[in-house]
Scaffold this motif. Structure first.
Motif, short mmCIF file in Angstrom:
data_model
loop_
_atom_site.label_atom_id
_atom_site.label_comp_id
_atom_site.label_asym_id
_atom_site.label_seq_id
_atom_site.Cartn_x
_atom_site.Cartn_y
_atom_site.Cartn_z
N MET A 14 0.81 -1.17 0.08
CA MET A 14 0.08 -0.14 -0.05
C MET A 14 0.95 1.25 -0.11
SD MET A 14 -2.39 1.48 3.09
CE MET A 14 -2.71 0.02 3.53
N GLY A 15 0.60 1.98 -0.75
CA GLY A 15 1.55 3.43 -0.93
C GLY A 15 0.92 4.42 0.07
N VAL A 16 1.79 5.25 0.41
CA VAL A 16 1.45 6.31 1.33
C VAL A 16 0.34 7.48 0.91
CG1 VAL A 16 3.54 6.02 2.64
CG2 VAL A 16 3.51 7.64 0.86
N GLY A 17 0.35 7.37 -0.23
CA GLY A 17 -0.80 8.35 -0.95
C GLY A 17 -2.24 7.89 -0.43
N SER A 18 -2.25 6.76 -0.20
CA SER A 18 -3.73 6.06 0.19
C SER A 18 -4.06 6.64 1.79
CB SER A 18 -3.78 4.67 -0.19
OG SER A 18 -2.76 4.08 0.64
N ILE A 19 -2.92 6.89 2.27
CA ILE A 19 -3.42 7.16 3.94
C ILE A 19 -2.82 8.73 4.39
CG2 ILE A 19 -3.07 4.85 4.63
CD1 ILE A 19 -0.44 5.63 5.79
N CYS A 20 -2.19 9.24 3.43
CA CYS A 20 -1.91 10.75 3.96
C CYS A 20 -3.22 11.60 3.77
CB CYS A 20 -0.64 10.95 2.92
SG CYS A 20 -1.35 11.41 1.25
N THR A 21 -2.78 12.92 4.54
CA THR A 21 -3.75 13.87 4.66
C THR A 21 -3.79 14.56 3.20
OG1 THR A 21 -3.56 13.91 7.00
CG2 THR A 21 -4.49 15.99 5.60
N HIS A 22 -4.96 14.51 2.26
CA HIS A 22 -4.58 15.56 1.20
C HIS A 22 -4.98 16.99 1.01
CE1 HIS A 22 -4.00 11.73 -0.97
NE2 HIS A 22 -4.89 11.21 -0.16
N ARG A 23 -5.36 17.43 2.43
CA ARG A 23 -5.49 18.86 2.47
C ARG A 23 -4.17 19.63 2.82
NH1 ARG A 23 -6.47 22.32 6.88
NH2 ARG A 23 -7.35 24.35 6.11
#
Length: 149
Positions: free
Chosen positions: A1-10
């Motif tokens: 799983m990539g960190v892009g799927s759990i990071c904050t996007h705001r």
């Protein structure tokens, strides 16, 4: 799983050319202590640095320097650790630990900022996984009771 799927996007960004007082106001208005710094002159969407509330306290206030006289570029941490959307969580955490950072800008395939991975994001993710483990154990016990009745 990539960190892009759990990071904050705001993500809140500031240009390295604004003064530190203005950056502190951005932090206050958005209730955050971490800004990704960009360079409007270059026109690139990639981060050129990061600025934390701690940077402002240690590098400006504690030295009794006028926050209006310095730019973000003067006090930011340049060339920060950056993670790609598809970087693995374990690898990213290892790199964060090695460098002693709690937050990492996350970038997409063209270097554009897509999010920020914080240790809070990681803990939230792990709590969810632990909930799944606990739920599995509870359901196993329920199924066992039904089968033995």
């Amino acid at each position: 799983m990539g960190v892009g799927s759990i990071c904050t996007h705001r993500v809140i960004t500031v240009d390295q050319g604004i003064d530190v007082a203005a950056a502190a106001s951005v932090m206050r208005e958005n209730h955050i202590g971490y800004l990704i710094v960009t360079d409007a002159k270059s026109g690139a969407a990639a981060p050129v640095g990061v600025l934390t509330d701690r940077d402002i306290v240690v590098k400006v206030l504690a030295k009794d320097v006028d926050a209006h006289s310095l730019t973000v570029g003067d006090v930011m941490t340049p060339e920060p650790l950056i993670a790609a959307d598809d970087d693995g969580l374990s690898e990213t955490l290892h790199r964060m630990r090695r460098l002693g950072v709690r937050r990492v800008p996350v970038v997409g395939p063209r270097g554009q900022i897509t999010g920020v991975l914080s240790l809070d994001d990681v803990i939230d993710h792990l709590v969810g996984q632990l909930g799944d483990v606990a739920g599995s154990m509870q359901n196993e016990q329920k199924f066992e009771r039904v089968l033995r009745t």
